[in-house]
Motif scaffolding. Sequence first.
Motif, PDB file in Angstrom:
ATOM      1  N   MET A 229       0.830  -0.981   0.123  1.00  0.00           N
ATOM      2  CA  MET A 229      -0.103   0.064  -0.026  1.00  0.00           C
ATOM      3  C   MET A 229       0.772   1.189   0.211  1.00  0.00           C
ATOM      4  SD  MET A 229      -3.042   0.771   2.667  1.00  0.00           S
ATOM      5  CE  MET A 229      -4.050   2.345   2.212  1.00  0.00           C
ATOM      6  N   LEU A 230       0.361   2.399  -0.772  1.00  0.00           N
ATOM      7  CA  LEU A 230       1.129   3.652  -0.540  1.00  0.00           C
ATOM      8  C   LEU A 230       0.071   4.685  -0.067  1.00  0.00           C
ATOM      9  CD1 LEU A 230       3.159   5.463  -2.967  1.00  0.00           C
ATOM     10  CD2 LEU A 230       1.034   6.500  -2.473  1.00  0.00           C
ATOM     11  N   ILE A 231       0.246   5.222   1.111  1.00  0.00           N
ATOM     12  CA  ILE A 231      -0.871   5.900   1.677  1.00  0.00           C
ATOM     13  C   ILE A 231      -0.275   7.371   1.904  1.00  0.00           C
ATOM     14  CG2 ILE A 231      -0.285   4.930   3.827  1.00  0.00           C
ATOM     15  CD1 ILE A 231      -3.147   5.277   4.715  1.00  0.00           C
ATOM     16  N   GLU A 232      -1.028   8.470   1.777  1.00  0.00           N
ATOM     17  CA  GLU A 232      -0.315   9.765   2.299  1.00  0.00           C
ATOM     18  C   GLU A 232      -0.939  10.129   3.815  1.00  0.00           C
ATOM     19  OE1 GLU A 232      -0.431  13.691  -0.084  1.00  0.00           O
ATOM     20  OE2 GLU A 232      -2.133  13.636   0.874  1.00  0.00           O
ATOM     21  N   ILE A 254       4.469  -3.856   6.974  1.00  0.00           N
ATOM     22  CA  ILE A 254       5.526  -3.092   7.790  1.00  0.00           C
ATOM     23  C   ILE A 254       5.691  -1.957   6.807  1.00  0.00           C
ATOM     24  CG2 ILE A 254       6.467  -5.185   8.878  1.00  0.00           C
ATOM     25  CD1 ILE A 254       8.674  -5.295   6.727  1.00  0.00           C
ATOM     26  N   LEU A 255       6.109  -0.850   7.652  1.00  0.00           N
ATOM     27  CA  LEU A 255       6.638   0.449   6.854  1.00  0.00           C
ATOM     28  C   LEU A 255       7.988   0.131   6.255  1.00  0.00           C
ATOM     29  CD1 LEU A 255       5.802   3.178   6.088  1.00  0.00           C
ATOM     30  CD2 LEU A 255       6.935   4.076   8.262  1.00  0.00           C
ATOM     31  N   LYS A 256       7.961   0.377   4.825  1.00  0.00           N
ATOM     32  CA  LYS A 256       9.362   0.359   4.343  1.00  0.00           C
ATOM     33  C   LYS A 256      10.012   1.451   4.147  1.00  0.00           C
ATOM     34  CE  LYS A 256      11.101  -0.973  -0.382  1.00  0.00           C
ATOM     35  NZ  LYS A 256      10.925  -1.256  -1.523  1.00  0.00           N
ATOM     36  N   GLU A 257       9.176   2.547   3.842  1.00  0.00           N
ATOM     37  CA  GLU A 257       9.801   3.966   3.712  1.00  0.00           C
ATOM     38  C   GLU A 257       8.585   5.057   3.594  1.00  0.00           C
ATOM     39  OE1 GLU A 257      11.799   4.889   0.073  1.00  0.00           O
ATOM     40  OE2 GLU A 257      10.700   3.206  -1.078  1.00  0.00           O
ATOM     41  N   SER A 267       7.195  23.278   0.486  1.00  0.00           N
ATOM     42  CA  SER A 267       5.687  23.885   0.339  1.00  0.00           C
ATOM     43  C   SER A 267       5.728  24.894   1.143  1.00  0.00           C
ATOM     44  CB  SER A 267       4.659  22.901   0.559  1.00  0.00           C
ATOM     45  OG  SER A 267       3.378  23.418   0.624  1.00  0.00           O
ATOM     46  N   THR A 268       4.915  26.123   0.921  1.00  0.00           N
ATOM     47  CA  THR A 268       4.674  27.154   2.139  1.00  0.00           C
ATOM     48  C   THR A 268       3.092  27.039   2.585  1.00  0.00           C
ATOM     49  OG1 THR A 268       4.016  28.894   0.145  1.00  0.00           O
ATOM     50  CG2 THR A 268       6.494  28.765   1.069  1.00  0.00           C
ATOM     51  N   ALA A 269       2.611  26.141   2.063  1.00  0.00           N
ATOM     52  CA  ALA A 269       1.199  26.006   2.475  1.00  0.00           C
ATOM     53  C   ALA A 269       0.765  24.954   3.616  1.00  0.00           C
ATOM     54  CB  ALA A 269       0.405  25.548   1.187  1.00  0.00           C
ATOM     55  N   GLY A 270       1.997  24.621   4.239  1.00  0.00           N
ATOM     56  CA  GLY A 270       1.652  23.447   5.327  1.00  0.00           C
ATOM     57  C   GLY A 270       1.889  21.904   5.174  1.00  0.00           C
ATOM     58  N   PHE A 271       2.264  21.668   3.883  1.00  0.00           N
ATOM     59  CA  PHE A 271       2.376  20.297   3.538  1.00  0.00           C
ATOM     60  C   PHE A 271       3.760  19.613   3.823  1.00  0.00           C
ATOM     61  CE2 PHE A 271      -0.691  22.073   0.630  1.00  0.00           C
ATOM     62  CZ  PHE A 271      -1.893  21.531   1.048  1.00  0.00           C
ATOM     63  N   GLN A 272       4.793  20.130   4.516  1.00  0.00           N
ATOM     64  CA  GLN A 272       6.195  20.037   4.532  1.00  0.00           C
ATOM     65  C   GLN A 272       6.102  18.684   5.226  1.00  0.00           C
ATOM     66  OE1 GLN A 272       4.952  22.739   5.351  1.00  0.00           O
ATOM     67  NE2 GLN A 272       6.209  24.455   5.232  1.00  0.00           N
ATOM     68  N   ASN A 273       5.351  18.313   6.135  1.00  0.00           N
ATOM     69  CA  ASN A 273       5.387  16.882   6.866  1.00  0.00           C
ATOM     70  C   ASN A 273       4.106  15.985   6.540  1.00  0.00           C
ATOM     71  OD1 ASN A 273       7.635  17.560   8.564  1.00  0.00           O
ATOM     72  ND2 ASN A 273       6.155  18.769   9.947  1.00  0.00           N
ATOM     73  N   CYS A 274       3.501  16.092   5.123  1.00  0.00           N
ATOM     74  CA  CYS A 274       2.972  15.187   4.652  1.00  0.00           C
ATOM     75  C   CYS A 274       3.880  14.268   3.668  1.00  0.00           C
ATOM     76  CB  CYS A 274       1.904  15.626   3.620  1.00  0.00           C
ATOM     77  SG  CYS A 274       0.599  16.840   4.663  1.00  0.00           S
ATOM     78  N   TYR A 275       3.694  12.805   3.932  1.00  0.00           N
ATOM     79  CA  TYR A 275       4.628  12.021   3.271  1.00  0.00           C
ATOM     80  C   TYR A 275       3.525  10.851   2.517  1.00  0.00           C
ATOM     81  CZ  TYR A 275       8.533  13.863   5.809  1.00  0.00           C
ATOM     82  OH  TYR A 275       9.549  14.887   6.266  1.00  0.00           O
ATOM     83  N   ASN A 276       4.080  10.215   1.631  1.00  0.00           N
ATOM     84  CA  ASN A 276       3.587   9.107   0.827  1.00  0.00           C
ATOM     85  C   ASN A 276       4.401   7.850   1.610  1.00  0.00           C
ATOM     86  OD1 ASN A 276       1.633   9.837  -0.942  1.00  0.00           O
ATOM     87  ND2 ASN A 276       3.271  10.422  -2.420  1.00  0.00           N
ATOM     88  N   GLN A 277       3.698   7.164   2.569  1.00  0.00           N
ATOM     89  CA  GLN A 277       4.195   6.037   3.157  1.00  0.00           C
ATOM     90  C   GLN A 277       3.928   4.709   2.256  1.00  0.00           C
ATOM     91  OE1 GLN A 277       2.604   5.574   7.095  1.00  0.00           O
ATOM     92  NE2 GLN A 277       3.402   7.502   7.811  1.00  0.00           N
ATOM     93  N   ILE A 278       5.114   4.060   2.352  1.00  0.00           N
ATOM     94  CA  ILE A 278       5.046   2.734   1.519  1.00  0.00           C
ATOM     95  C   ILE A 278       5.226   1.555   2.521  1.00  0.00           C
ATOM     96  CG2 ILE A 278       6.005   1.200  -0.388  1.00  0.00           C
ATOM     97  CD1 ILE A 278       7.042   3.674  -1.598  1.00  0.00           C
ATOM     98  N   TRP A 279       3.975   0.761   2.543  1.00  0.00           N
ATOM     99  CA  TRP A 279       3.770  -0.399   3.265  1.00  0.00           C
ATOM    100  C   TRP A 279       4.095  -1.746   2.581  1.00  0.00           C
ATOM    101  CZ3 TRP A 279       3.005  -0.104   8.716  1.00  0.00           C
ATOM    102  CH2 TRP A 279       2.872   1.040   9.189  1.00  0.00           C
ATOM    103  N   ILE A 280       4.556  -2.716   2.948  1.00  0.00           N
ATOM    104  CA  ILE A 280       4.589  -4.078   2.357  1.00  0.00           C
ATOM    105  C   ILE A 280       4.446  -5.041   3.280  1.00  0.00           C
ATOM    106  CG2 ILE A 280       6.554  -3.168   0.829  1.00  0.00           C
ATOM    107  CD1 ILE A 280       8.300  -4.499   2.590  1.00  0.00           C
ATOM    108  N   ARG A 281       3.932  -6.335   2.638  1.00  0.00           N
ATOM    109  CA  ARG A 281       3.540  -7.474   3.458  1.00  0.00           C
ATOM    110  C   ARG A 281       4.820  -7.900   4.185  1.00  0.00           C
ATOM    111  NH1 ARG A 281      -0.508  -8.707   5.745  1.00  0.00           N
ATOM    112  NH2 ARG A 281      -1.664  -7.969   3.899  1.00  0.00           N
ATOM    113  N   ALA A 282       4.700  -8.138   5.639  1.00  0.00           N
ATOM    114  CA  ALA A 282       5.703  -8.523   6.363  1.00  0.00           C
ATOM    115  C   ALA A 282       6.082  -9.850   6.140  1.00  0.00           C
ATOM    116  CB  ALA A 282       5.402  -8.595   7.864  1.00  0.00           C
TER     117      ALA A 282
END
Length: 282
Positions: A229-232, A254-257, A267-282
Motif C-alpha cells: 500500500m501507498l498512503i499519504e 510493515i513500513l518500508k519507507e 511547500s509554504t502551505a503547510g504540507f512539509q510533513n505530509c509523506y507518502n508512506q509505502i507499506w509492504i507485506r511482512a
Amino acid sequence: MKEQIKKLLRMVAHSLIGLSVKTRAGRYLLNQMLGAAMERVREVSHGNLKLRLAAPNSLCDWRASTFSTKEPETLEWIDSIPENSVLWDVGANIGLYSVYAAKKRGCLVWAFEPSVFNLELLARNIYENDLTGKICIVPLALSDSLGASKMRMTTTEWGGALSTFGQDFGWDGAAIRQVFEFQTVGLSMEDAMQRLAIPQPDYIKMDVDGLEHFILKGGVSVLRGIEGMLIEVNDDFYEQAEQCRKLLSESGLILKEKRHSDIIGNSTAGFQNCYNQIWIRA
C-alpha cells in the motif's frame, strides 16, 4: 500583490461573463469557450510512456506539467507493482495515477472518486488513453461505514482536492474551510467488496486528505489480503498518523519507507510533513 491581481482578473472575468449571457452571440461564444477548455489536452511523457491528460484549467495544467516531479515516489511504487495486479486508487482525483498504473503495468484499476467536479475529467483521461477496459470509476466516497453524509469541499475547481466526507475537519485535522457541499453515499472498503462485488485489491493507493484512518478502520479484512500500500499521511496530524500506523501494522504490513518530493518539502502551505508512506507485506 499577486493575489490582488488574481482578484481583479476574476472580477473582470465575472463582469465579461455577465455581459456575454445577455445576448445570443455572447452565450454562443461563452459556450464555445467552455467547450474548447474542456477539450484541451496535454501530452505528457514519463520515461518511454506517453499520456494524454485533460487540462481545462490552470490547476489541471499544473498537475499535468508536474506529473513526473510532484510525486516521483508514487510513480516508482507503481513501477514496482507486478503486471496485471488489481489496484484500488482511493482518492483518484482526475486519474493521473490510475491511468499510469493501467497503461504502464496493465493493472486493473478501481478508481474511487466522489467529487462531482473531478469525475468528468477522470472519465476523459481514461478515454483519452484508451483505458476504458482497464479502469472502473467508483463515484462514491469511502469511509468506515455505509450511509449518507455530506461531502464538504474547499474548492469547486476542476482537479481540486482537500475535501472531506462525513467529517468537519480537513487534511490537517483543523476545521475545514468549505465553500461547497452536497450529500452523497459513502461505504467502507468491506462494503465495496461485499455489496458491489469489487475484487480484492492486490495493492491500494490512498490519498484522501485526512480521512485515511477512517477508511482503513472500515477495511480491516481487505487490508489483510493486500500485498502492499501507498498512503499519504500527515505527520503533524497525530490522530491520523497514529491510527494509520496501528491499523496497517495489525494487518501484517510493515513500513518500508516514507518520502515526498521537493515540491512538497518546500511547500509554504503547510504540507512539509505530509509523506507518502509505502507499506509492504511482512
